[in-house]
Scaffold this motif. Sequence first.
Motif, mmCIF file in Angstrom:
data_model
loop_
_atom_site.group_PDB
_atom_site.id
_atom_site.type_symbol
_atom_site.label_atom_id
_atom_site.label_comp_id
_atom_site.label_asym_id
_atom_site.label_seq_id
_atom_site.Cartn_x
_atom_site.Cartn_y
_atom_site.Cartn_z
ATOM 1 N N UNK A 189 -3.581 -2.453 7.760
ATOM 2 C CA UNK A 189 -4.000 -3.024 9.045
ATOM 3 C C UNK A 189 -3.308 -4.369 9.295
ATOM 4 N N UNK A 190 -3.152 -5.163 8.248
ATOM 5 C CA UNK A 190 -2.477 -6.463 8.402
ATOM 6 C C UNK A 190 -1.018 -6.260 8.798
ATOM 7 N N UNK A 191 -0.385 -5.286 8.179
ATOM 8 C CA UNK A 191 1.005 -5.012 8.513
ATOM 9 C C UNK A 191 1.140 -4.534 9.950
ATOM 10 N N UNK A 192 0.183 -3.751 10.419
ATOM 11 C CA UNK A 192 0.199 -3.303 11.809
ATOM 12 C C UNK A 192 0.059 -4.469 12.775
ATOM 13 N N UNK A 193 -0.826 -5.394 12.460
ATOM 14 C CA UNK A 193 -1.009 -6.567 13.321
ATOM 15 C C UNK A 193 0.230 -7.454 13.334
ATOM 16 N N UNK A 210 0.824 -1.191 0.000
ATOM 17 C CA UNK A 210 0.000 0.000 0.000
ATOM 18 C C UNK A 210 0.862 1.246 0.000
ATOM 19 N N UNK A 211 0.411 2.268 0.695
ATOM 20 C CA UNK A 211 1.146 3.523 0.753
ATOM 21 C C UNK A 211 2.492 3.323 1.443
ATOM 22 N N UNK A 212 3.523 3.869 0.821
ATOM 23 C CA UNK A 212 4.877 3.666 1.318
ATOM 24 C C UNK A 212 5.185 4.621 2.468
ATOM 25 N N UNK A 213 6.157 4.213 3.328
ATOM 26 C CA UNK A 213 6.636 5.104 4.373
ATOM 27 C C UNK A 213 7.683 6.066 3.830
ATOM 28 N N UNK A 214 8.180 5.812 2.635
ATOM 29 C CA UNK A 214 9.120 6.724 2.000
ATOM 30 C C UNK A 214 8.357 7.933 1.471
ATOM 31 N N UNK A 215 8.798 9.127 1.827
ATOM 32 C CA UNK A 215 8.039 10.336 1.519
ATOM 33 C C UNK A 215 7.899 10.563 0.017
ATOM 34 N N UNK A 216 8.970 10.357 -0.737
ATOM 35 C CA UNK A 216 8.907 10.595 -2.179
ATOM 36 C C UNK A 216 7.969 9.606 -2.863
ATOM 37 N N UNK A 217 8.059 8.348 -2.521
ATOM 38 C CA UNK A 217 7.154 7.354 -3.100
ATOM 39 C C UNK A 217 5.712 7.596 -2.662
ATOM 40 N N UNK A 218 5.536 8.048 -1.423
ATOM 41 C CA UNK A 218 4.193 8.270 -0.912
ATOM 42 C C UNK A 218 3.447 9.332 -1.720
ATOM 43 N N UNK A 219 4.102 10.412 -2.105
ATOM 44 C CA UNK A 219 3.438 11.497 -2.819
ATOM 45 C C UNK A 219 2.862 10.998 -4.140
ATOM 46 N N UNK A 229 -1.026 4.490 13.115
ATOM 47 C CA UNK A 229 -1.583 5.755 12.619
ATOM 48 C C UNK A 229 -1.683 5.746 11.094
ATOM 49 N N UNK A 230 -0.717 5.120 10.436
ATOM 50 C CA UNK A 230 -0.769 5.032 8.969
ATOM 51 C C UNK A 230 -1.988 4.254 8.524
ATOM 52 N N UNK A 231 -2.251 3.108 9.179
ATOM 53 C CA UNK A 231 -3.395 2.288 8.804
ATOM 54 C C UNK A 231 -4.706 3.039 9.041
ATOM 55 N N UNK A 232 -4.820 3.719 10.173
ATOM 56 C CA UNK A 232 -6.040 4.458 10.467
ATOM 57 C C UNK A 232 -6.224 5.621 9.495
ATOM 58 N N UNK A 233 -5.137 6.327 9.176
ATOM 59 C CA UNK A 233 -5.235 7.444 8.241
ATOM 60 C C UNK A 233 -5.603 6.963 6.840
ATOM 61 N N UNK A 234 -5.029 5.845 6.403
ATOM 62 C CA UNK A 234 -5.349 5.326 5.079
ATOM 63 C C UNK A 234 -6.803 4.868 5.003
ATOM 64 N N UNK A 235 -7.299 4.253 6.070
ATOM 65 C CA UNK A 235 -8.690 3.823 6.067
ATOM 66 C C UNK A 235 -9.637 5.020 6.047
ATOM 67 N N UNK A 236 -9.292 6.073 6.798
ATOM 68 C CA UNK A 236 -10.121 7.279 6.778
ATOM 69 C C UNK A 236 -10.095 7.925 5.390
#
Length: 235
Positions: A138-142, A94-103, A201-208
């Motif tokens: 969410x799976x990655x968080x678990x 899903x969305x990357x933690x790398x800032x450049x890839x994330x944008x 927080x990433x999982x919750x933000x992505x779900x929102x």
Amino acid sequence: MRQAFLAGLAAIALVLPQPGHTAWPVFDASSYAQNVLQAARALEQINNQILQLQNQASMLQNMARNLERLDFSSLGQLQGALTRIDGLMIQAEGLSFDLQQFEGQWQQAYPDSYQAGLAASDMASAARERWQSAMSAFRQTLRLQAQIVENVRADQGLLSELVTRSEAAGGALQASQAANQLIALTAKQQMQIQTLMAAQYRAEAEDAARKGQAEEAARAATRRFLGSGNAYSGK
């Protein structure tokens, strides 16, 4: 008078040493006391020197003990735990933690508006991809939570070992090294918590964001369905 003279001679004869006999020793009390005092002072100096040598030997032993290194290191175990957590973060989908890839990923998955000619099937496919990305987060968080729980269980034995080493330290260096490893263990646990919070927080933000994008897609589909309204004017 003759009798007195003879008595005096007899007394002198008794005092003088007889032939064949040694002279009587003469005892000098003052000289004897001075010799005893000098001997006592010499003995005290020797005792002081012995005490100084004992203190120096003890000091050298303490210095050697304080400089003795601790024959135990938990660095490898701590680094291994953090490496496993970092591996899980790298595997995140899903969305990357790398800032450049994330944008770039954000602009593609969550556009500001939908084009008028975008097909409904494309909108449905994009919505499904967003849902899959949110579920992966969410799976990655678990998974990360499970890894941290496993690390904490391992930390219990490591903590007990470090405390035992610290209490049994023979010198300042060993105690300091054991304390440093305890501090490193605390830092590792704090880093684990920070990593878990970032993933959560990433999982919750992505779900929102997915839910917000779904609402916008629904409005766009409604506008497309209604069109200009001419089809329902009766003309």
